[in-house]
Design a protein around this motif. Sequence first.
Motif, mmCIF file in Angstrom:
data_model
loop_
_atom_site.group_PDB
_atom_site.id
_atom_site.type_symbol
_atom_site.label_atom_id
_atom_site.label_comp_id
_atom_site.label_asym_id
_atom_site.label_seq_id
_atom_site.Cartn_x
_atom_site.Cartn_y
_atom_site.Cartn_z
ATOM 1 N N SER A 99 -19.946 69.815 6.420
ATOM 2 C CA SER A 99 -20.291 70.280 7.765
ATOM 3 C C SER A 99 -19.054 70.791 8.487
ATOM 4 C CB SER A 99 -20.912 69.138 8.567
ATOM 5 O OG SER A 99 -22.056 68.643 7.894
ATOM 6 N N ASN A 100 -19.273 71.732 9.399
ATOM 7 C CA ASN A 100 -18.169 72.259 10.206
ATOM 8 C C ASN A 100 -18.735 72.821 11.510
ATOM 9 O OD1 ASN A 100 -19.356 74.696 9.481
ATOM 10 N ND2 ASN A 100 -17.909 75.063 7.820
ATOM 11 N N ARG A 101 -17.927 73.604 12.232
ATOM 12 C CA ARG A 101 -18.383 74.152 13.510
ATOM 13 C C ARG A 101 -19.481 75.205 13.333
ATOM 14 N NH1 ARG A 101 -16.337 74.083 18.469
ATOM 15 N NH2 ARG A 101 -16.914 76.271 18.551
ATOM 16 N N ALA A 123 -15.043 56.312 16.795
ATOM 17 C CA ALA A 123 -16.455 56.584 16.506
ATOM 18 C C ALA A 123 -16.651 58.066 16.784
ATOM 19 C CB ALA A 123 -17.373 55.751 17.401
ATOM 20 N N GLY A 124 -17.584 58.675 16.081
ATOM 21 C CA GLY A 124 -17.784 60.103 16.299
ATOM 22 C C GLY A 124 -16.662 60.934 15.702
ATOM 23 N N LEU A 125 -16.630 62.212 16.061
ATOM 24 C CA LEU A 125 -15.725 63.165 15.416
ATOM 25 C C LEU A 125 -14.810 63.899 16.377
ATOM 26 C CD1 LEU A 125 -17.860 65.268 12.885
ATOM 27 C CD2 LEU A 125 -15.938 63.763 12.382
ATOM 28 N N ARG A 126 -15.371 64.293 17.543
ATOM 29 C CA ARG A 126 -14.678 65.296 18.361
ATOM 30 C C ARG A 126 -14.370 64.764 19.760
ATOM 31 N NH1 ARG A 126 -18.402 68.343 14.873
ATOM 32 N NH2 ARG A 126 -17.076 69.772 13.699
ATOM 33 N N SER A 127 -13.079 64.747 20.086
ATOM 34 C CA SER A 127 -12.660 64.370 21.435
ATOM 35 C C SER A 127 -12.281 65.634 22.195
ATOM 36 C CB SER A 127 -11.468 63.418 21.376
ATOM 37 O OG SER A 127 -11.784 62.269 20.603
ATOM 38 N N VAL A 169 -20.633 61.671 12.006
ATOM 39 C CA VAL A 169 -19.659 61.718 10.912
ATOM 40 C C VAL A 169 -20.392 61.895 9.577
ATOM 41 C CG1 VAL A 169 -17.994 60.275 12.155
ATOM 42 C CG2 VAL A 169 -19.642 59.217 10.614
ATOM 43 N N PRO A 170 -19.709 62.478 8.583
ATOM 44 C CA PRO A 170 -20.326 62.623 7.260
ATOM 45 C C PRO A 170 -20.861 61.276 6.766
ATOM 46 C CG PRO A 170 -18.291 63.872 7.346
ATOM 47 C CD PRO A 170 -18.384 63.102 8.637
ATOM 48 N N GLY A 171 -22.037 61.313 6.170
ATOM 49 C CA GLY A 171 -22.659 60.097 5.679
ATOM 50 C C GLY A 171 -23.675 59.502 6.642
ATOM 51 N N THR A 172 -23.631 59.920 7.924
ATOM 52 C CA THR A 172 -24.594 59.403 8.899
ATOM 53 C C THR A 172 -26.019 59.761 8.460
ATOM 54 O OG1 THR A 172 -23.014 59.730 10.700
ATOM 55 C CG2 THR A 172 -25.326 59.495 11.328
ATOM 56 N N PRO A 173 -26.942 58.768 8.450
ATOM 57 C CA PRO A 173 -28.336 59.108 8.134
ATOM 58 C C PRO A 173 -28.915 60.048 9.190
ATOM 59 C CG PRO A 173 -27.975 56.727 8.076
ATOM 60 C CD PRO A 173 -26.747 57.341 8.683
#
Lengths: 295, 229
Positions: free
Chosen positions: A208-210, A111-115, A277-281
């Motif tokens: 999206s990016n940093r 879940a999510g993007l960044r660890s 994540v991309p697509g999240t409302p």
Amino acid sequence: MTDRAFCVLRAGALTTVQDLGRAGHAHLGVPRAGALDEPAHRLANRLVGNPETAATLETTLTGCAVRVRTATVVAVTGAPCPVTVDGRPAPWGAPVPVPAGAVIDAGPATAGLRSYLAFAGGVAAEPVLGSRAADLLSGLGPAPLSDGGVLPLGDPYGPPARVDAVVRAGLPAAELVLPCVLGPRDDWFTEAGLRTLATGRFRVSSASNRIGLRTEGPPLERRKDGELPSEGMPLGALQVPPDGLPVLFLNDHPTTGGYPVVGVVPERFLAAAAQAVPGTPVRFVPRPARSSGRG
Amino acid sequence: MSTGNGAARTRLPLRPLPVGDHGLLVELDDAAAVEAFHAELLRRAAAGTLPAVREIVPAARTVLLDGLADPGRLAAELPGWDVPPATADDRPAVEIPVRYDGPDLADVAALWDTTPEDVVRIHSGTEFHVAFCGFAPGFGYLTGLPERHHVPRRATPRTRVPVGSVALAGPYTGVYPRSSPGGWQLIGTSDVELWNPDREPAALLSPGTRVRFIPVTTETSAASPREAR
């Protein structure tokens, strides 16, 4: 090369060295940079006994794997992911002692993007202007990790935290809700445009990016056309380019820009944005500034 | 930096706009007012009379103050400030050698209704100073050209402007510290090192720095522009 180092076995989609960034240089065009999910970065450091200023690894979506040359303690926080040490499952969100030569693998985010992967002593890459953060806009700080790369580790600061596991805080929600303080250029938008900001159904764009979280959705109608003279852009600025779709400026954003900023998302909400994540409302909740300011 | 000692202090027309809960964007009438106000902020910061602030970012018509505990209080106080006019930077001018070999030199000459030789003469004969920085570390927006020499951006931006390109757009001239996309009109090339984090200060140009461009010929400058990282 000293033994206090690690070798990158799998750099993943994008893994960078991050700390709390380099504030105070925006007037020279230097972005803040630093960990996008700052609470997760701070927590990872605390778990291994580091000060919160120590550098960690920030992964993106697919995680990363490294081999440590020295016995150390590691911890993984941020986006939840399977963690293994030499192929055996290890806890996420907890200090994990590892022997010299061990392979630590932070797997793909579930879940999510960044660890965030912290090592006792921190990643000791060469600091630039007092920070070890990789800044992808300006190319300052250490380059993103690549397979086979070697990075130094610092000397351990102290014993790791005495915890078995931590509560998974700030997990990505099904919907990203972003409060934003209107201004400084909300007057560049029509009433209808501001209503669109408040009621429109937006989604996180895969572009999206940093630098920025881009959105897809209904464009914001503008009252004023033309360019705005370049002006300072804060972290969390919701900049609206001519296509009308808000871009939320994250840590690697340019320090000045020429498109109107309709509102500013307070910093405490940016960690959630960094994990969306991309697509999240996305829903924006605009409100007037607390200080009227307008004189 | 300018001291402002002895200069007449006046009320600057200014408009503070809220930026989130901890910032102010202070709008001023023109570039000169921005410089005067920015210099006053730096004086007060040095004297310890400015509230703690994380960033002070001057730009074309505004100064951003970010990371204030109580922006409302400062916003209420600002209109009462007496500010002396900006004075010339007392540091020596930075000299930037330029080969005037840019692909847009002839276009700029046409826009100025003159010859390329005259563009070189005028550009290198102007004393510029850094109005503000941004876009990339080391990039300074230099003002000094009279209004009749302001030029529009290229209709189609280049996908890649080489590092060291000396360029014009609007009221500004600047030198690209690294290769990037860009829409400015390119009139020359320089080998100057605008940004070096191992140097103190890292940025050759900071707000207020005076700058002169020195024409050099291709023969006297063998080095080719460095590639950006």
